[in-house]
Design an enzyme around this catalytic site. Structure first.
Site, mmCIF file in Angstrom:
data_model
loop_
_atom_site.group_PDB
_atom_site.id
_atom_site.type_symbol
_atom_site.label_atom_id
_atom_site.label_comp_id
_atom_site.label_asym_id
_atom_site.label_seq_id
_atom_site.Cartn_x
_atom_site.Cartn_y
_atom_site.Cartn_z
ATOM 1 C CD1 TRP A 196 -0.174 -1.354 3.233
ATOM 2 C CD2 TRP A 196 0.471 0.776 3.313
ATOM 3 N NE1 TRP A 196 0.549 -1.183 4.394
ATOM 4 C CE2 TRP A 196 0.951 0.128 4.467
ATOM 5 C CE3 TRP A 196 0.753 2.134 3.143
ATOM 6 C CZ2 TRP A 196 1.711 0.781 5.438
ATOM 7 C CZ3 TRP A 196 1.502 2.793 4.117
ATOM 8 C CH2 TRP A 196 1.972 2.112 5.250
ATOM 9 C CG ASN A 197 4.958 1.122 1.149
ATOM 10 O OD1 ASN A 197 4.633 0.286 0.301
ATOM 11 N ND2 ASN A 197 6.150 1.114 1.720
ATOM 12 N NE ARG A 207 10.531 -2.127 -6.899
ATOM 13 C CZ ARG A 207 10.971 -1.722 -5.713
ATOM 14 N NH1 ARG A 207 11.778 -0.667 -5.632
ATOM 15 N NH2 ARG A 207 10.617 -2.337 -4.604
ATOM 16 N N PRO A 242 -3.333 -5.798 -5.807
ATOM 17 C CG PRO A 242 -4.798 -4.042 -6.290
ATOM 18 C CD PRO A 242 -4.466 -5.466 -6.674
ATOM 19 C CB ALA A 243 -2.178 -3.046 -0.505
ATOM 20 N N GLY A 279 6.249 -6.819 0.645
ATOM 21 C CA GLY A 279 5.468 -6.718 1.875
ATOM 22 C C GLY A 279 6.296 -7.167 3.063
ATOM 23 C CD GLU A 321 11.172 -4.282 -1.012
ATOM 24 O OE1 GLU A 321 11.573 -4.347 0.175
ATOM 25 O OE2 GLU A 321 10.295 -3.504 -1.386
ATOM 26 C CG LEU A 322 10.566 -10.372 2.070
ATOM 27 C CD1 LEU A 322 10.999 -11.689 2.685
ATOM 28 C CD2 LEU A 322 9.096 -10.400 1.688
ATOM 29 N NE ARG A 345 10.961 7.617 -1.833
ATOM 30 C CZ ARG A 345 11.380 6.606 -2.576
ATOM 31 N NH1 ARG A 345 12.277 5.764 -2.096
ATOM 32 N NH2 ARG A 345 10.921 6.435 -3.800
ATOM 33 C CB CYS A 400 10.894 -1.527 3.013
ATOM 34 S SG CYS A 400 11.087 -1.255 1.245
ATOM 35 C CB SER A 456 14.357 4.064 -4.719
ATOM 36 O OG SER A 456 14.158 3.429 -3.475
ATOM 37 C CD GLU A 464 10.467 -5.845 -7.182
ATOM 38 O OE1 GLU A 464 9.458 -6.475 -7.521
ATOM 39 O OE2 GLU A 464 10.465 -4.941 -6.331
#
Length: 482
Positions: free
Chosen positions: A155-156, A164, A180-181, A233, A255-256, A283, A289, A446, A463
């Site tokens: 969701w973020n 991505r 999606p979330a 997530g 991607e945790l 940010r 994350c 990023s 990714e």
């Protein structure tokens, strides 16, 4: 009103086989700044999700047979359309997720760059040819689509995490089902229309929104026809999905969670370090994350660094993301506010001091102010769990060895940040940190052209970058007798 028009512009059904369709169930989408319902969207069950998988599997052979240039052109079209619709899409994102409009516009531009990057990568998928060492045959190596993929986004960053994953899948020749979330489905639903307008054939991307992710995703994984899962997530959920994927030996990208250390050495340019800390911490209202979770500052510069950071943090305006000048929008939901409040209270109980902020705001919505804590002990819960909020947790260190040891004292290893004016120290520390990414004298790492991902319990695979498309390709070796 602009807000109502933006929400009304988004389809709210399931997107299956290139068609929009209603679901027997619906679920609400809330505005985190007010708690009010923005709209309702389809709430898929397992049977509807299987129909989406059916559509993706049916489209896979023809999509894999398209030329790289065709796939590249569609992605470039989608890149252009995202930028042409940036204001509308940013407003949708702000309303469903809460981030300020300026950040939302930045995310749309960032999301579009993944489409442009993978449009360029689509036409550069390569292979190999060599003579067998012993002679008598030739080795022909080809790269082929892994197949239908399941994509799960958080969701973020509701648009960028979609592009991505979708970008390299399209570029590689893979069809997909994306979930999606539940908190922020509108951005991906809007993206489905963008892709259709860009020329993507029916069934290549299918969108399933649901409030019951386990009910929907588990059967799709165990079905056996999908051959790839890409998930962003929590580590807890990621581990569960890995166990499920093991049953069909499905390719995975994970991607945790993160627990990013931010190291400030005694020779650092403190103004640059404060700028970097603001970027790495604030940010997305700290809900990233990659957010700096533990700020470790050398004793000799800790007082000055803390003073400057506190001045910057306490000056940040709080409010609804649509308001001019707002920097700190709402957190995603009440549970997020409760978590941040609990972590701050725990740190204070263990001896930390609050320099600014420190308590949830008494107003409608899920607001928590920019907060600075100093003297945060290593046994505080926030040193071992992602804060996911606008809280800067500062502690001090004496030696380089101590800083590296404490930075690595975590099961996570997504990103770390290092501030020093010494090139030798910078290289030495960056190499010693157990992290998939390091920002050396910069607070944002990023970039679509860079490989994003972590080590240890922060994930598997990468990714973005030149390796991002590899996650959606299989290598095939053909031995040719001569």
């Amino acid at each position: 009103m602009l807000e109502e028009a933006a929400i009304a512009s988004v389809q709210t059904g399931l997107f299956i086989g290139g068609k929009w369709r209603d679901s027997a169930r619906t679920m609400p989408v809330h505005d985190p700044s007010t708690g009010q319902i923005l709209c309702t969207v389809a709430d898929a069950d397992a049977a509807e999700a299987r129909e989406a998988l059916d559509a993706a599997v049916a489209a896979q052979p023809s999509w894999a047979a398209t030329t790289p240039r065709e796939r590249s052109t569609i992605l470039m079209n989608a890149h252009r359309l995202l930028l042409e619709n940036v204001d509308r899409l940013a407003l949708v994102m702000t309303l469903e997720m809460g981030k300020p409009l300026t950040e939302a516009r930045g995310e749309i531009a960032y999301a579009a760059e993944f489409f442009r990057w993978f449009a360029e990568e689509a036409v550069r998928i390569d292979g190999g040819y060599m003579t067998a060492p012993g002679g008598g045959s030739r080795f022909l190596v080809t790269r082929q689509p892994v197949g239908t993929s399941l994509l799960i986004t958080p969701w973020n960053f509701p648009m960028a995490m979609g592009t991505r994953k979708i970008g390299p899948a399209i570029a590689a020749g893979c069809t997909s089902v994306i979930k999606p979330a539940a908190q922020t489905p509108l951005s991906i639903l809007a993206l489905a229309d963008i892709l259709t307008e860009a020329g993507l054939p029916d069934g290549v991307v299918n969108v399933v929104t649901t409030s019951s992710p386990d009910e929907v995703i588990t059967p799709l994984i165990l079905d056996g026809r999908a051959r790839k899962l890409s998930f962003t997530g929590s580590t807890k959920v990621g581990k569960h999905l890995l166990e499920l994927c093991a049953r069909t030996v499905m390719r995975t990208s994970m991607e945790l969670g993160g627990n990013a250390p931010f190291l400030v050495f005694d020779d650092a340019n403190l103004d640059d370090a404060v700028d970097g800390a603001m970027a790495a911490k604030m940010r997305n209202i700290g809900q990233a994350c990659t957010a700096a979770n533990r700020i470790l500052v050398h004793n000799s510069v800790a007082e000055e660094f803390t003073r400057k950071l506190t001045q910057r943090m306490e000056a940040l305006p709080v409010g609804r993301g649509t308001e001019d000048g707002v920097v700190v929008g709402p957190l995603i939901d009440e549970a997020a506010v409760a978590k941040v409040s609990s972590l701050v209270a725990d740190a204070v109980d263990r001896g930390a001091s609050v320099l600014t902020g420190g308590e949830a705001l008494d107003r409608p919505g899920n607001f928590y102010p920019a907060t600075v804590l100093t003297g945060v002990p290593d046994d505080a819960e926030m040193c071992h769990n992602e804060i996911f909020g606008p809280v800067a947790a500062i502690s001090t260190f004496e030696t380089e060895a101590e800083a590296v040891e404490r930075a690595n004292d975590t099961p996570y290893g997504l990103v770390a940040y290092v501030y020093t004016e010494s090139l030798k120290r910078g290289i030495r520390v960056c190499e010693a940190l157990e992290s998939g990414m390091v920002g050396l004298n910069q607070g944002v790492v990023s970039n679509p052209a860079a490989p994003f991902g972590g080590v240890k319990e922060s994930g598997l695979g990468r990714e973005g970058g030149t390796t991002g498309i590899d996650e959606f390709l299989e290598t095939k070796y053909i031995g040719v007798a001569v």
